[in-house]
Design a protein around this motif. Sequence first.
Motif, PDB file in Angstrom:
ATOM      1  N   GLN A  94      20.548  11.390  80.042  1.00 42.45           N
ATOM      2  CA  GLN A  94      20.851  12.279  81.165  1.00 42.45           C
ATOM      3  C   GLN A  94      22.150  13.041  80.912  1.00 42.45           C
ATOM      4  OE1 GLN A  94      20.919  10.287  85.000  1.00 42.45           O
ATOM      5  NE2 GLN A  94      22.315  11.807  85.850  1.00 42.45           N
ATOM      6  N   ALA A  95      23.165  12.316  80.453  1.00 36.22           N
ATOM      7  CA  ALA A  95      24.455  12.953  80.174  1.00 36.22           C
ATOM      8  C   ALA A  95      24.337  13.933  79.015  1.00 36.22           C
ATOM      9  CB  ALA A  95      25.505  11.885  79.869  1.00 36.22           C
ATOM     10  N   VAL A  96      23.616  13.558  77.985  1.00 35.86           N
ATOM     11  CA  VAL A  96      23.476  14.426  76.808  1.00 35.86           C
ATOM     12  C   VAL A  96      22.798  15.736  77.196  1.00 35.86           C
ATOM     13  CG1 VAL A  96      22.308  14.705  74.603  1.00 35.86           C
ATOM     14  CG2 VAL A  96      23.542  12.579  75.113  1.00 35.86           C
ATOM     15  N   ARG A  97      21.703  15.663  77.930  1.00 30.81           N
ATOM     16  CA  ARG A  97      21.000  16.888  78.335  1.00 30.81           C
ATOM     17  C   ARG A  97      21.925  17.809  79.133  1.00 30.81           C
ATOM     18  NH1 ARG A  97      16.674  13.434  79.796  1.00 30.81           N
ATOM     19  NH2 ARG A  97      17.253  13.713  81.982  1.00 30.81           N
ATOM     20  N   ARG A  98      22.670  17.206  80.023  1.00 29.20           N
ATOM     21  CA  ARG A  98      23.550  17.992  80.890  1.00 29.20           C
ATOM     22  C   ARG A  98      24.614  18.732  80.095  1.00 29.20           C
ATOM     23  NH1 ARG A  98      27.381  14.926  85.215  1.00 29.20           N
ATOM     24  NH2 ARG A  98      28.624  16.688  85.940  1.00 29.20           N
ATOM     25  N   PHE A  99      25.254  18.035  79.167  1.00 30.74           N
ATOM     26  CA  PHE A  99      26.385  18.655  78.476  1.00 30.74           C
ATOM     27  C   PHE A  99      25.966  19.498  77.277  1.00 30.74           C
ATOM     28  CE2 PHE A  99      28.400  15.172  80.855  1.00 30.74           C
ATOM     29  CZ  PHE A  99      29.252  15.951  81.631  1.00 30.74           C
ATOM     30  N   VAL A 100      24.803  19.231  76.713  1.00 29.85           N
ATOM     31  CA  VAL A 100      24.281  20.145  75.694  1.00 29.85           C
ATOM     32  C   VAL A 100      23.953  21.486  76.344  1.00 29.85           C
ATOM     33  CG1 VAL A 100      22.322  20.624  74.174  1.00 29.85           C
ATOM     34  CG2 VAL A 100      23.457  18.400  74.072  1.00 29.85           C
ATOM     35  N   ASN A 101      23.402  21.442  77.548  1.00 27.54           N
ATOM     36  CA  ASN A 101      23.131  22.686  78.265  1.00 27.54           C
ATOM     37  C   ASN A 101      24.419  23.447  78.547  1.00 27.54           C
ATOM     38  OD1 ASN A 101      20.349  22.364  78.350  1.00 27.54           O
ATOM     39  ND2 ASN A 101      20.368  21.272  80.305  1.00 27.54           N
ATOM     40  N   ARG A 102      25.454  22.726  78.925  1.00 26.79           N
ATOM     41  CA  ARG A 102      26.740  23.389  79.154  1.00 26.79           C
ATOM     42  C   ARG A 102      27.287  23.983  77.862  1.00 26.79           C
ATOM     43  NH1 ARG A 102      30.705  20.043  83.191  1.00 26.79           N
ATOM     44  NH2 ARG A 102      29.160  19.322  84.702  1.00 26.79           N
ATOM     45  N   ALA A 103      27.128  23.254  76.778  1.00 26.23           N
ATOM     46  CA  ALA A 103      27.644  23.732  75.498  1.00 26.23           C
ATOM     47  C   ALA A 103      26.982  25.040  75.100  1.00 26.23           C
ATOM     48  CB  ALA A 103      27.436  22.682  74.411  1.00 26.23           C
ATOM     49  N   ARG A 104      25.700  25.188  75.407  1.00 25.77           N
ATOM     50  CA  ARG A 104      24.995  26.428  75.075  1.00 25.77           C
ATOM     51  C   ARG A 104      25.642  27.627  75.764  1.00 25.77           C
ATOM     52  NH1 ARG A 104      20.001  23.325  76.018  1.00 25.77           N
ATOM     53  NH2 ARG A 104      19.074  22.799  74.005  1.00 25.77           N
ATOM     54  N   LEU A 105      26.196  27.390  76.938  1.00 27.08           N
ATOM     55  CA  LEU A 105      26.779  28.480  77.711  1.00 27.08           C
ATOM     56  C   LEU A 105      28.254  28.703  77.425  1.00 27.08           C
ATOM     57  CD1 LEU A 105      25.224  27.604  81.199  1.00 27.08           C
ATOM     58  CD2 LEU A 105      24.411  29.313  79.568  1.00 27.08           C
ATOM     59  N   SER A 106      28.891  27.767  76.752  1.00 24.33           N
ATOM     60  CA  SER A 106      30.347  27.814  76.635  1.00 24.33           C
ATOM     61  C   SER A 106      30.848  29.020  75.858  1.00 24.33           C
ATOM     62  CB  SER A 106      30.877  26.527  76.001  1.00 24.33           C
ATOM     63  OG  SER A 106      30.388  26.379  74.683  1.00 24.33           O
ATOM     64  N   GLY A 107      30.030  29.579  74.956  1.00 26.45           N
ATOM     65  CA  GLY A 107      30.471  30.727  74.183  1.00 26.45           C
ATOM     66  C   GLY A 107      30.640  31.985  75.004  1.00 26.45           C
ATOM     67  N   ALA A 108      30.064  32.020  76.202  1.00 29.24           N
ATOM     68  CA  ALA A 108      30.147  33.210  77.038  1.00 29.24           C
ATOM     69  C   ALA A 108      31.171  33.058  78.153  1.00 29.24           C
ATOM     70  CB  ALA A 108      28.783  33.503  77.641  1.00 29.24           C
ATOM     71  N   VAL A 109      31.943  31.989  78.132  1.00 30.69           N
ATOM     72  CA  VAL A 109      32.833  31.699  79.247  1.00 30.69           C
ATOM     73  C   VAL A 109      34.008  32.655  79.330  1.00 30.69           C
ATOM     74  CG1 VAL A 109      34.506  30.019  80.092  1.00 30.69           C
ATOM     75  CG2 VAL A 109      32.219  29.292  79.536  1.00 30.69           C
ATOM     76  N   SER A 110      34.682  32.895  78.223  1.00 36.96           N
ATOM     77  CA  SER A 110      35.943  33.629  78.287  1.00 36.96           C
ATOM     78  C   SER A 110      35.762  35.105  78.571  1.00 36.96           C
ATOM     79  CB  SER A 110      36.710  33.461  76.971  1.00 36.96           C
ATOM     80  OG  SER A 110      36.061  34.166  75.931  1.00 36.96           O
ATOM     81  N   GLY A 111      34.737  35.712  77.989  1.00 36.79           N
ATOM     82  CA  GLY A 111      34.566  37.141  78.138  1.00 36.79           C
ATOM     83  C   GLY A 111      35.575  37.944  77.350  1.00 36.79           C
ATOM     84  N   ALA A 112      36.394  37.267  76.542  1.00 32.33           N
ATOM     85  CA  ALA A 112      37.424  37.943  75.752  1.00 32.33           C
ATOM     86  C   ALA A 112      36.913  38.189  74.340  1.00 32.33           C
ATOM     87  CB  ALA A 112      38.697  37.099  75.712  1.00 32.33           C
TER      88      ALA A 112
END
Length: 259
Positions: A94-112
Motif C-alpha cells: 500500500q505504501a509503495v503504490r502510494r509513493f511510487v505514484n507521488r514520485a511519478r509526479l515529483s518532476g513537475a512540482v517546481s515548475g522551474a
Amino acid sequence: MTDAVPVDDEPTVPTPPPATPAAATTPVTTPSGEPDAPEAPPATLWDRMREDPQYAPEHLALEAVRRLGPEAAAWVTRARAERPDASADDLAEQAVRRFVNRARLSGAVSGAAGLPGAVIDVGVLAWTQARLVLHVAAAYGADPLHPDRATDLLVLQKVHKAAEAARLALGVAAGRERAGALFGHAAQSPLGKVMLQLGVRLARMAGVRAAKRMFAKVVPGAAIILGTWANSSATKDLAERARALYRAGRPGVPQPRQP
C-alpha cells in the motif's frame, strides 16, 4: 552564503526556493488527512543543504527521520486499526503504490527551468523516497523514528555502501549542523558550483543521474516522458530494496516503541 532563497512572489534566482510548490503548500489530502501529492523538503532543510552541499544526503536523511518518522508511525497505527487482518506485506505494498505514484509526479512540482529546477526536482524526489522507506519500515515493524532509519536510508539509496560509513557521515553532518547553528556558516563557494554539487549529490541519492534531470529540463517535452520514467523506475528499485531489508527482520532493526 548571502544569496537569499526566493519565496512566494519574489523574483526567481538560481537557488532552490524554500517555498514549496502549490502541491506542497496546499496539498490534496487523502480521507485520512494526509497529503496525497509530492511535497518539497522544508525550507530549513534546503538552507542547510545549500550551506553544506557535500553532506546534503545526510542532512536530508536526518531531517526525514525527524519530520517523517512520526507520520509513518501514525500511518501504520491507523492502517492496522482499519485493516486488522492485513499482513506486513499488504501494508508495505500500500505504501509503495502510494509513493511510487507521488514520485511519478515529483518532476513537475517546481515548475522551474534549468539547474535550479533540476535541483528542486531531485530534492523533492529524494524526500518522497525517504517517506516511502520510512513507511515500509513501519509496515514491517521497524521504528521509523529511530536514528538507525537515517543510516538505512543512506545505504538503501546507495549513498554509502555500508552502514558504518553511513553512520560516520551522519555524525559529521549532525556535527556540522550544530556548529552552523552556533557559529554561522563560512563563506561558500560560488553559487553555480554549490548548486551543481547539491544537484549531483541529491540526484545520486534519488537514484537518478543528474544528466537525465538536466536533459528533462532543457529539451521540450522530455520532462514528462523521461522524468516520469526515471522517477518511477528509481523509486520502484528502492522500494524493492527496502522491502527486502525490513521483511528479513535483520538483527538490530529497532522495533516500534511500546505505548
